[in-house]
Design a protein around this motif. Structure first.
Motif, PDB file in Angstrom:
ATOM      1  N   VAL A 174       0.935  -1.176  -0.133  1.00 42.15           N
ATOM      2  CA  VAL A 174      -0.080  -0.049   0.017  1.00 42.15           C
ATOM      3  C   VAL A 174       0.812   1.245  -0.018  1.00 42.15           C
ATOM      4  CG1 VAL A 174      -1.618   1.271   1.356  1.00 42.15           C
ATOM      5  CG2 VAL A 174      -1.883  -1.030   1.130  1.00 42.15           C
ATOM      6  N   LEU A 175       0.848   1.992  -1.050  1.00 45.48           N
ATOM      7  CA  LEU A 175       1.524   3.417  -1.305  1.00 45.48           C
ATOM      8  C   LEU A 175       0.499   4.463  -0.841  1.00 45.48           C
ATOM      9  CD1 LEU A 175       4.041   4.786  -2.215  1.00 45.48           C
ATOM     10  CD2 LEU A 175       3.058   4.800  -4.447  1.00 45.48           C
ATOM     11  N   MET A 176       1.349   5.264   0.101  1.00 43.12           N
ATOM     12  CA  MET A 176       0.541   6.728   0.548  1.00 43.12           C
ATOM     13  C   MET A 176       1.357   7.581  -0.377  1.00 43.12           C
ATOM     14  SD  MET A 176      -1.431   5.115   2.555  1.00 43.12           S
ATOM     15  CE  MET A 176      -2.498   6.589   3.220  1.00 43.12           C
ATOM     16  N   LEU A 177       0.638   8.257  -1.290  1.00 36.43           N
ATOM     17  CA  LEU A 177       1.157   9.080  -2.046  1.00 36.43           C
ATOM     18  C   LEU A 177       1.557  10.430  -1.730  1.00 36.43           C
ATOM     19  CD1 LEU A 177      -1.518   8.263  -4.971  1.00 36.43           C
ATOM     20  CD2 LEU A 177       0.897   7.713  -5.176  1.00 36.43           C
ATOM     21  N   GLU A 178       1.012  10.847  -0.688  1.00 34.71           N
ATOM     22  CA  GLU A 178       1.598  12.072  -0.135  1.00 34.71           C
ATOM     23  C   GLU A 178       2.284  11.850   1.327  1.00 34.71           C
ATOM     24  OE1 GLU A 178      -2.198  15.035  -1.774  1.00 34.71           O
ATOM     25  OE2 GLU A 178      -2.158  14.481   0.290  1.00 34.71           O
ATOM     26  N   GLY A 179       2.389  10.533   1.543  1.00 35.12           N
ATOM     27  CA  GLY A 179       3.282  10.369   2.693  1.00 35.12           C
ATOM     28  C   GLY A 179       2.446  10.626   4.017  1.00 35.12           C
ATOM     29  N   PHE A 180       3.295  10.672   4.884  1.00 36.53           N
ATOM     30  CA  PHE A 180       2.695  10.895   6.255  1.00 36.53           C
ATOM     31  C   PHE A 180       2.743  12.527   6.566  1.00 36.53           C
ATOM     32  CE2 PHE A 180       6.973   9.942   6.736  1.00 36.53           C
ATOM     33  CZ  PHE A 180       7.484  10.857   7.545  1.00 36.53           C
ATOM     34  N   PHE A 181       1.359  12.909   7.362  1.00 36.85           N
ATOM     35  CA  PHE A 181       1.293  14.199   7.295  1.00 36.85           C
ATOM     36  C   PHE A 181       1.782  14.916   8.882  1.00 36.85           C
ATOM     37  CE2 PHE A 181      -1.883  12.905   4.470  1.00 36.85           C
ATOM     38  CZ  PHE A 181      -1.860  13.646   3.318  1.00 36.85           C
ATOM     39  N   GLN A 182       1.880  13.918   9.709  1.00 38.40           N
ATOM     40  CA  GLN A 182       2.463  14.514  11.006  1.00 38.40           C
ATOM     41  C   GLN A 182       3.448  13.160  11.398  1.00 38.40           C
ATOM     42  OE1 GLN A 182      -0.123  15.556  13.916  1.00 38.40           O
ATOM     43  NE2 GLN A 182      -1.822  15.766  12.467  1.00 38.40           N
ATOM     44  N   ALA A 183       4.424  13.544  12.090  1.00 40.72           N
ATOM     45  CA  ALA A 183       5.465  12.403  12.658  1.00 40.72           C
ATOM     46  C   ALA A 183       4.756  11.419  13.377  1.00 40.72           C
ATOM     47  CB  ALA A 183       6.551  13.114  13.332  1.00 40.72           C
TER      48      ALA A 183
ATOM     49  N   THR B 215       3.749   1.646   2.785  1.00 35.80           N
ATOM     50  CA  THR B 215       5.087   2.309   1.932  1.00 35.80           C
ATOM     51  C   THR B 215       4.601   3.958   2.017  1.00 35.80           C
ATOM     52  OG1 THR B 215       5.080   0.352   0.764  1.00 35.80           O
ATOM     53  CG2 THR B 215       6.135   2.462  -0.159  1.00 35.80           C
ATOM     54  N   THR B 216       5.645   4.607   2.411  1.00 33.72           N
ATOM     55  CA  THR B 216       5.416   6.231   2.409  1.00 33.72           C
ATOM     56  C   THR B 216       6.041   6.886   1.190  1.00 33.72           C
ATOM     57  OG1 THR B 216       5.491   8.100   3.769  1.00 33.72           O
ATOM     58  CG2 THR B 216       7.197   6.365   4.248  1.00 33.72           C
ATOM     59  N   THR B 217       5.594   7.893   0.668  1.00 35.35           N
ATOM     60  CA  THR B 217       6.314   8.964  -0.141  1.00 35.35           C
ATOM     61  C   THR B 217       6.898   9.649   0.918  1.00 35.35           C
ATOM     62  OG1 THR B 217       4.573   8.524  -1.918  1.00 35.35           O
ATOM     63  CG2 THR B 217       5.959  10.539  -1.707  1.00 35.35           C
ATOM     64  N   VAL B 218       8.209  10.121   0.436  1.00 35.17           N
ATOM     65  CA  VAL B 218       8.917  11.172   1.222  1.00 35.17           C
ATOM     66  C   VAL B 218       9.251  12.450   0.141  1.00 35.17           C
ATOM     67  CG1 VAL B 218      11.010  11.750   2.630  1.00 35.17           C
ATOM     68  CG2 VAL B 218      10.008   9.668   2.967  1.00 35.17           C
ATOM     69  N   HIS B 219       8.627  13.511   0.516  1.00 38.04           N
ATOM     70  CA  HIS B 219       8.734  14.674  -0.460  1.00 38.04           C
ATOM     71  C   HIS B 219       9.352  15.877   0.270  1.00 38.04           C
ATOM     72  CE1 HIS B 219       5.183  16.586   1.425  1.00 38.04           C
ATOM     73  NE2 HIS B 219       4.843  15.227   1.372  1.00 38.04           N
TER      74      HIS B 219
ATOM     75  N   TYR C 174       9.244   5.880  -1.129  1.00 40.98           N
ATOM     76  CA  TYR C 174       8.989   6.182  -2.474  1.00 40.98           C
ATOM     77  C   TYR C 174       9.507   7.886  -2.383  1.00 40.98           C
ATOM     78  CZ  TYR C 174       7.170   2.694  -5.096  1.00 40.98           C
ATOM     79  OH  TYR C 174       6.896   1.576  -5.978  1.00 40.98           O
ATOM     80  N   VAL C 175      10.758   8.192  -2.896  1.00 38.66           N
ATOM     81  CA  VAL C 175      11.371   9.434  -2.690  1.00 38.66           C
ATOM     82  C   VAL C 175      10.870  10.167  -3.974  1.00 38.66           C
ATOM     83  CG1 VAL C 175      13.444  10.754  -2.398  1.00 38.66           C
ATOM     84  CG2 VAL C 175      13.416   8.336  -1.692  1.00 38.66           C
ATOM     85  N   LYS C 176      10.277  11.384  -3.665  1.00 37.79           N
ATOM     86  CA  LYS C 176       9.544  11.986  -4.815  1.00 37.79           C
ATOM     87  C   LYS C 176      10.416  13.217  -5.147  1.00 37.79           C
ATOM     88  CE  LYS C 176       5.244  13.555  -6.497  1.00 37.79           C
ATOM     89  NZ  LYS C 176       3.769  13.559  -6.143  1.00 37.79           N
ATOM     90  N   VAL C 177      10.691  13.399  -6.534  1.00 35.92           N
ATOM     91  CA  VAL C 177      11.655  14.376  -7.047  1.00 35.92           C
ATOM     92  C   VAL C 177      10.532  15.255  -7.936  1.00 35.92           C
ATOM     93  CG1 VAL C 177      12.281  13.188  -9.251  1.00 35.92           C
ATOM     94  CG2 VAL C 177      13.624  15.017  -8.758  1.00 35.92           C
TER      95      VAL C 177
END
Length: 356
Positions: free
Chosen positions: A76-85, A97-101, A121-124
């Motif tokens: 499961v991929l979270m496209l905007e990652g996490f919003f709070q620590a 799976t978290t996006t990191v942006h 997932y590291v977003k460029v």
């Protein structure tokens, strides 16, 4: 009897569309994008029809947890990652799976206490200018993440702003290639348009969204007419009233439509409170009893009017397709100056939904 407006979801069409994606990108794994409650279709209703996917991609933590609780054990991929620590505790528990942006997300991962590393997932940012590290910053961010014990497998991710055009990814691909030089990493770049039309961008994972639901990423149905994709959602209703107009009679709020001759119109139980666009102009396509016709007058909260000139046999109870297999959602959206994505997502909660 309940109000006749209903949205029908063809789950076989959904499964079929996933197979179309696999044929388009045979060397890639597939993230089925189910954000925005599966583009208005209802994630709880449709996810099992996509269980042959390689993974699901979404935004809301609640929807990710729902999938896990329903039994989905794959990625499961979270496209905007996490919003709070603090969210990382749930990412850890449900193995997301978290996006990191952003830089703060790297710091949060560094400080988190996890039971096992999370895939990242590291977003460029390749020109969309929404989320992502600049190409110049990517290498540093990548190495910072790679050094963290809390980080597992890493994939490079980006998103195209203009992939529906023949040369729409060229500049973005140059930036991505320059940014990723020397990393030798897996990549996930392709949205629906790139999945269909840019095989050079397929790489390891593709991320189809709108095409799974049978609409066009360009907003033009003719662009996918030969793709084999099938509409999943049909919005239908019935005629609940008939009016016989004389020349000069008007229809609806604002009297925007005026009959130029004797005309028979049907009143359909569907309006903007059901998700049909209020701004739909005259002649927005509608199917009445299998005959193509168009709307007349302004769409009301609960009703809209259609021209019955091409279908004189129509009467009370005659079926109406607002969009679906015959009236393409892209064509309705185009008349309204928008895209099929918006109409799908705007389906109102009061509309009953049935799966076929």
């Amino acid at each position: 009897m309940s109000r006749p407006v209903v949205a029908s979801l063809d789950l076989q069409a959904l499964r079929h569309n996933l197979s179309v994606v696999r044929r388009a990108a045979p060397g890639s794994r597939v993230w089925s994008v189910v954000k925005a409650n599966a583009y208005g279709h209802g994630i709880d209703r449709i996810w099992s029809a996509l269980k042959e996917t390689d993974g699901f991609a979404m935004l809301n933590l609640e929807e990710a947890i729902l999938l896990r609780e329903r039994g989905w054990k794959g990625p499961v991929l979270m496209l905007e990652g996490f919003f709070q620590a603090e969210d990382l505790a749930l990412f850890d528990k449900y193995r997301l799976t978290t996006t990191v942006h952003s830089n703060w997300q790297i710091k949060a991962l560094q400080n988190a206490r996890l039971h096992a590393p999370l895939d990242v997932y590291v977003k460029v940012n390749s020109g969309m200018n929404r989320l992502g590290f600049t190409p110049q910053r990517l290498h540093t961010a990548w190495q910072q993440l790679r050094a963290l014990p809390n980080v597992g497998d890493m994939t490079l991710m980006s998103h195209f702003a203009d992939a529906e055009k023949p040369d729409g990814i060229r500049e973005a691909m140059v930036q991505i290639e320059q940014a990723a030089e020397g990393l030798g990493c897996p990549r996930s770049l392709s949205n629906s348009a790139a999945t269909l039309w840019h095989p050079e961008a397929h790489f390891d994972w593709v991320r189809p969204g709108i095409v799974l639901y049978g609409a066009s990423p360009s907003g033009q149905w003719q662009d996918i007419a030969n793709s084999g994709l099938k509409p999943v959602m049909t919005l239908s209703s019935e005629i609940i009233g008939i009016q016989n107009l004389k020349p000069g009679d008007t229809v609806g709020y604002g009297r925007l439509y005026r009959a130029t001759q004797e005309q028979r119109i049907g009143i359909v139980a569907c309006g903007y409170a059901d998700g049909y666009p209020r701004i739909a102009p005259d002649n927005t396509p509608v199917l009445v009893d299998g005959v193509r016709t168009g709307t007349v007058g302004r769409v009301s909260m609960d009703m809209l009017a259609v021209d019955l000139t091409p279908c004189p046999q129509a009467g009370i109870g005659t079926p109406v397709e607002l969009w679906g297999n015959e009236i393409k959602i892209d064509d309705v959206a185009s008349c309204c100056g928008t895209v099929g994505y918006e109409l799908m997502c705007a389906l109102a909660p009061r509309v009953p939904v049935v799966t076929v």
